[in-house]
Structures are given as C-alpha cells and as structure tokens.
Design a protein around this motif. Structure first.
Motif, PDB file in Angstrom:
ATOM      1  N   MET A   5      -5.174  98.068 -19.314  1.00 49.23           N
ATOM      2  CA  MET A   5      -6.318  97.429 -18.656  1.00 49.23           C
ATOM      3  C   MET A   5      -7.450  98.418 -18.458  1.00 49.23           C
ATOM      4  O   MET A   5      -8.629  98.097 -18.696  1.00 49.23           O
ATOM      5  N   ALA A   6      -7.111  99.644 -18.030  1.00 46.32           N
ATOM      6  CA  ALA A   6      -8.142 100.662 -17.790  1.00 46.32           C
ATOM      7  C   ALA A   6      -8.802 101.111 -19.078  1.00 46.32           C
ATOM      8  O   ALA A   6      -9.977 101.506 -19.089  1.00 46.32           O
ATOM      9  N   SER A   7      -8.065 101.052 -20.193  1.00 45.95           N
ATOM     10  CA  SER A   7      -8.577 101.550 -21.477  1.00 45.95           C
ATOM     11  C   SER A   7      -9.342 100.501 -22.278  1.00 45.95           C
ATOM     12  O   SER A   7      -9.958 100.830 -23.297  1.00 45.95           O
ATOM     13  N   THR A   8      -9.276  99.241 -21.836  1.00 50.11           N
ATOM     14  CA  THR A   8      -9.891  98.158 -22.610  1.00 50.11           C
ATOM     15  C   THR A   8     -10.752  97.217 -21.784  1.00 50.11           C
ATOM     16  O   THR A   8     -11.518  96.423 -22.342  1.00 50.11           O
ATOM     17  N   GLY A   9     -10.604  97.256 -20.455  1.00 50.25           N
ATOM     18  CA  GLY A   9     -11.343  96.324 -19.609  1.00 50.25           C
ATOM     19  C   GLY A   9     -10.782  94.914 -19.645  1.00 50.25           C
ATOM     20  O   GLY A   9     -11.463  93.964 -19.280  1.00 50.25           O
ATOM     21  N   LEU A  10      -9.518  94.752 -20.073  1.00 50.14           N
ATOM     22  CA  LEU A  10      -8.914  93.420 -20.117  1.00 50.14           C
ATOM     23  C   LEU A  10      -8.799  92.837 -18.722  1.00 50.14           C
ATOM     24  O   LEU A  10      -8.553  93.554 -17.745  1.00 50.14           O
ATOM     25  N   ARG A  11      -8.946  91.530 -18.618  1.00 50.95           N
ATOM     26  CA  ARG A  11      -8.697  90.835 -17.367  1.00 50.95           C
ATOM     27  C   ARG A  11      -7.187  90.767 -17.125  1.00 50.95           C
ATOM     28  O   ARG A  11      -6.408  90.776 -18.087  1.00 50.95           O
ATOM     29  N   PRO A  12      -6.767  90.652 -15.856  1.00 56.19           N
ATOM     30  CA  PRO A  12      -5.328  90.549 -15.579  1.00 56.19           C
ATOM     31  C   PRO A  12      -4.649  89.422 -16.358  1.00 56.19           C
ATOM     32  O   PRO A  12      -3.557  89.606 -16.898  1.00 56.19           O
TER      33      PRO A  12
ATOM     34  N   ASP B  78      -3.890  97.124 -35.832  1.00 58.77           N
ATOM     35  CA  ASP B  78      -3.910  98.561 -36.111  1.00 58.77           C
ATOM     36  C   ASP B  78      -5.087  99.191 -35.377  1.00 58.77           C
ATOM     37  O   ASP B  78      -6.230  99.105 -35.820  1.00 58.77           O
ATOM     38  N   GLY B  79      -4.808  99.807 -34.220  1.00 57.55           N
ATOM     39  CA  GLY B  79      -5.857 100.455 -33.435  1.00 57.55           C
ATOM     40  C   GLY B  79      -6.641  99.531 -32.532  1.00 57.55           C
ATOM     41  O   GLY B  79      -7.659  99.926 -31.964  1.00 57.55           O
ATOM     42  N   GLY B  80      -6.180  98.285 -32.379  1.00 55.89           N
ATOM     43  CA  GLY B  80      -6.909  97.367 -31.517  1.00 55.89           C
ATOM     44  C   GLY B  80      -6.071  96.190 -31.077  1.00 55.89           C
ATOM     45  O   GLY B  80      -4.868  96.101 -31.358  1.00 55.89           O
ATOM     46  N   LEU B  81      -6.706  95.280 -30.348  1.00 51.45           N
ATOM     47  CA  LEU B  81      -6.048  94.069 -29.845  1.00 51.45           C
ATOM     48  C   LEU B  81      -6.912  92.863 -30.173  1.00 51.45           C
ATOM     49  O   LEU B  81      -8.142  92.923 -30.069  1.00 51.45           O
ATOM     50  N   PHE B  82      -6.266  91.782 -30.557  1.00 52.90           N
ATOM     51  CA  PHE B  82      -6.958  90.509 -30.753  1.00 52.90           C
ATOM     52  C   PHE B  82      -6.681  89.669 -29.512  1.00 52.90           C
ATOM     53  O   PHE B  82      -5.553  89.227 -29.284  1.00 52.90           O
ATOM     54  N   ILE B  83      -7.692  89.446 -28.688  1.00 52.08           N
ATOM     55  CA  ILE B  83      -7.519  88.732 -27.414  1.00 52.08           C
ATOM     56  C   ILE B  83      -7.844  87.262 -27.645  1.00 52.08           C
ATOM     57  O   ILE B  83      -9.015  86.893 -27.801  1.00 52.08           O
TER      58      ILE B  83
ATOM     59  N   THR C  22     -12.105  90.857 -30.168  1.00 48.23           N
ATOM     60  CA  THR C  22     -11.280  91.977 -30.593  1.00 48.23           C
ATOM     61  C   THR C  22     -11.680  93.212 -29.798  1.00 48.23           C
ATOM     62  O   THR C  22     -12.870  93.449 -29.564  1.00 48.23           O
ATOM     63  N   VAL C  23     -10.689  93.994 -29.368  1.00 48.19           N
ATOM     64  CA  VAL C  23     -10.929  95.179 -28.546  1.00 48.19           C
ATOM     65  C   VAL C  23     -10.376  96.401 -29.271  1.00 48.19           C
ATOM     66  O   VAL C  23      -9.255  96.371 -29.788  1.00 48.19           O
ATOM     67  N   LEU C  24     -11.159  97.457 -29.295  1.00 52.44           N
ATOM     68  CA  LEU C  24     -10.735  98.714 -29.900  1.00 52.44           C
ATOM     69  C   LEU C  24      -9.964  99.544 -28.873  1.00 52.44           C
ATOM     70  O   LEU C  24     -10.394  99.678 -27.724  1.00 52.44           O
ATOM     71  N   LEU C  25      -8.838 100.110 -29.291  1.00 45.86           N
ATOM     72  CA  LEU C  25      -8.011 100.918 -28.398  1.00 45.86           C
ATOM     73  C   LEU C  25      -8.317 102.406 -28.559  1.00 45.86           C
ATOM     74  O   LEU C  25      -8.472 102.884 -29.700  1.00 45.86           O
ATOM     75  N   PRO C  26      -8.360 103.177 -27.463  1.00 49.24           N
ATOM     76  CA  PRO C  26      -8.413 104.633 -27.589  1.00 49.24           C
ATOM     77  C   PRO C  26      -7.136 105.114 -28.290  1.00 49.24           C
ATOM     78  O   PRO C  26      -6.076 104.504 -28.139  1.00 49.24           O
ATOM     79  N   SER C  27      -7.223 106.180 -29.053  1.00 57.02           N
ATOM     80  CA  SER C  27      -6.074 106.632 -29.847  1.00 57.02           C
ATOM     81  C   SER C  27      -4.852 106.947 -28.974  1.00 57.02           C
ATOM     82  O   SER C  27      -3.719 106.620 -29.340  1.00 57.02           O
ATOM     83  N   LYS C  28      -5.074 107.540 -27.799  1.00 54.75           N
ATOM     84  CA  LYS C  28      -3.935 107.837 -26.907  1.00 54.75           C
ATOM     85  C   LYS C  28      -3.260 106.548 -26.451  1.00 54.75           C
ATOM     86  O   LYS C  28      -2.035 106.480 -26.343  1.00 54.75           O
TER      87      LYS C  28
END
Length: 415
Positions: free
Chosen positions: A239-246, A259-264, A290-296
């Motif tokens: 949540m902190a790395s993407t700003g996703l809602r709960p 690969d490296g992201g999320l499809f919301i 679509t949200v991009l994820l930090p590599s970590k």
C-alpha cells in the motif's frame, strides 16, 4: 387543476364535393378565458347527426371527469405513498434508473431505504406540494450527523421529490445545495523515517513489527506455517509503495500481478463484497488501472507469493482462508504504529494514510509527470491529487536550500 369543460354544440352547413351537409361543432372557454372552437368527431371523421355530436360531447365530459378525479386523488397522495416503494426493484423509479444505465448496488439500496424511513418519519403524512424547501433544510440541519451523511439524506429527498415531479404532485424539483464537508477528517501522512521503521528490508524484522502475540501463523501454499506478521508487512508495504486503497489491496489475486507492476481491476467494498470495478466506477466504467512497483517491492512480493496463504477465493492476502477484513487491517496498523512509538493522538493515522503518504512524496519529488501519477493512483482530476497531497516541511525546506546565499545576502548585513 383539471376542470370539466362546459362545451356548447352548434352546427354549420357546409358544401363538400358539390353536396351540402350539416356538420356539428362545439366551443368552450379555456383556462385563460379564450373561446376555443373544435369539430365534433374522431379520427378526422365529423359528426353529421346531432345525436352523434351529443354522444361525442358526453364522451369528452366523462374523460374530463375521470381526469379530474385522478387529479383530485393525486392531490391527496402523501409523501409516504411515494417514498415507501421508491427503491423497490420493480418500481418505475428503479426501472428508469436502470434504463439510463444507473444500477444501485444492494447495500446502497439498503442504506437509501433506511434513510427514507428517517425522511418519512418527519414528512411522510404531508402532501408533497405543501412541503417547503426551507422546512427540509431546517430538518436536515437539525440532525446530529456529519455533513457527508446529511448529503446522503438530501440525496434521498431529491430522489423522492424527483418522483413527485414525474407524478405531477409538485411543480419543481428540490433546489437545495449540498452541505460542505468541513467535518471530514483528513488523514495525516508518515515521514520517511517512520516508513523506514515500519518496513525494514529484513523479512524477520518485518514479520516482528506487523505480528501480534499469540498463535499468529498461517498455512502457506507450500504447506508450511508462516508468520502472519510477514503477510501483513508485505500488504502494508505494498500500500505504501503504490498508493492502493485498502479495498484494492485486499482484493488482489495472482492474475493481477504483472512483471514489475499490478493490474488493479477489482475491489472489496465496505460490506466485504468483491466488485469488478474500482471506487467511483461501475460495471459499465470499471476505471481499471495499472500501477508500477518499486523494484524492492517486486522482489518482496515475488518472495511472498511463493508462501502466500491457502485461500479458496484466490486472494493472496487471507486470514484462515478468507479475505482480510477491513477491521483487521485497522487493528494491525494501529498495533504496529503503537509498537514502533509512531502513534500520535493529535494525528489521524489509518491504513488509508499510506495512500496520502504515497501521493504526497511522489508529487513533491517532481520526478513523475502529473498525468502519470494520476493514472497510477486513479485520480480523474488534479484537484483530487492536490487533496491527497499533504504539507511536507522537510521536503519543502530542501527545496529552498538553493536560495540560502540570497537570504544571507539580504539579511546578514542587517545591523
């Protein structure tokens, strides 16, 4: 009001196709006192006999009488007669909404029906046209609710009077402005130092921070017991790395992980029901993103999904095989910030604060174009992004550092 018109017969002798014939007409005064003349007969066929004309006039007067009776009965209809069935599935109001592509969710209908009871308890026995807008405003103001809830009640009243307008029980729809939501608690953000404490790179430390006392373990898809603290640490860091809602993070399944992201493309609403669309969306317009994820975060998520809990519904975050509840998230979050000494009574810190935090630091970094951030976080306007951006004095101070020399030149020479 509908009136029974007094019609007066008269005849004219007219020539048609070289043949004289008698045709019957009638006249009456309209509501403005103007004399109106019309021909007797239907479908373009005139009445040639007096008895036919008299029967035609009798038919018109009976029609007037029935319309007047309907009008009289309608004037006796009370708001309760309209409101009690307004949100029934088979009501004209609901069918009309559906025809315009507006489908109310079951929980929304339940809420509106509850609020309708509040409205009808106050105005149910009143005839619609006798209710003044000032009365309605005073009634809503008298309720001991927050402005957001008052606006929801106002929405029910608008539905009610729109239907009364359609039924011609009132001449105008309600023209009452919504109440400003000054009572909404804005979420505070967390500092980078606090985020570092909450989300250490070491998996064991992460599990310790987000775990609770007792038998806090789950059986993973690998058949081994794992610390639930690690699962919640991954969830909140996501949540902190993407700003996703709960509701969005609770609904994540394997098919959404790219690969490296999320499809919301789905969410869990406040009633625990999965919806195939996001907040402010609908079946017709799901507002997927679509949200991009930090590599970590990608590395941590990839490690986690190999030991994720068993869940028949396919959610990657689950408690005892079921979806994580909203209350559970709140308890875990509060437990962690209390444990770390971050909890502050003067601030509003909840799981949703992580979305505000993500938005604030991403905006203040000036690294992402505004349209890219809005696309990832799911905002339709810059105004909404601005709302989610909080003051960050530390970042603002760093942005002012290049002007240190100028400040010195102005003020160091003051004696």
């Amino acid at each position: 009001a509908v009136m029974v018109k007094i019609r007066h017969l008269f005849k004219r002798t007219e020539t048609k196709n070289g043949k004289k014939e008698t045709r019957w007409y009638y006249w009456y005064y309209d509501a403005n006192g103007k004399q109106v003349k019309k021909s007797c007969g239907r479908h373009g066929k005139p009445c040639l006999l007096k008895r036919e004309a008299e029967a035609f006039i009798a038919m018109l007067e009976e029609k007037d009488r029935l319309e007047a009776e309907d009008y009289r009965l309608a004037r006796q209809m009370r708001l309760r007669d309209v409101g009690e069935t307004l949100y029934d599935n088979n009501s004209y109001f609901m069918k009309l909404k559906a025809a315009h592509g507006k489908h109310l969710q079951p929980q929304t209908i339940d809420q509106k029906e509850r609020l309708m009871k509040i409205v009808l308890a106050e105005f149910g026995e009143r005839i619609p046209e006798t209710v003044e807008e000032g009365e309605i405003e005073n009634f809503i103001l008298s309720l001991d609710y927050k402005n957001a809830y008052k606006n929801t009640i106002l929405g029910v009243l608008r539905d009610l009077f729109n239907e009364c307008k359609r039924l011609q029980l009132v001449k105008h729809r309600l023209d009452i402005e919504g109440f400003v939501r000054t009572d909404r608690q804005k979420k505070d953000i967390l500092t980078m130092e606090q985020l570092s404490l909450m989300f250490p790179d070491d998996a064991e430390k992460l599990a310790e921070i987000w775990g609770v006392k007792g038998n806090d373990r789950y059986i993973g898809i690998d058949g081994i017991a794992h610390d639930s603290g690690f699962m919640f640490g991954v969830l909140f860091r996501l949540m902190a790395s993407t700003g996703l809602r709960p509701g969005e993070v609770r609904a994540i399944c394997m098919g959404q992980i790219q690969d490296g992201g999320l499809f919301i493309n789905r969410m869990i609403d406040s009633y625990g029901v999965e919806r195939p669309y996001l907040k402010k969306g609908s079946v017709e317009n799901p507002r997927q993103r679509t949200v991009l994820l930090p590599s970590k975060m990608s590395e941590l998520l990839n490690m986690y999904i190999n030991i994720r809990p068993l869940c028949e519904d396919g959610y990657i975050f689950a408690v005892r095989g079921k979806i994580v509840s909203q209350d559970c998230l709140g308890h875990r979050f509060r437990n962690a910030i209390v444990k770390l000494g971050i909890y502050d009574k003067s601030k509003v810190l909840t799981p949703h604060s992580l979305r505000f935090t993500y938005n604030t630091y991403t905006v203040n970094s000036n690294l992402l174009p505004g349209d890219v951030l809005r696309k990832m976080i799911g905002h339709k306007s810059q105004a909404m992004t601005d709302y989610y951006t909080r003051s960050d004095p530390e970042t603002e101070l760093k942005g002012l550092q290049p002007y240190q020399k100028d400040i010195d030149e102005i003020w160091n020479n003051v004696e």
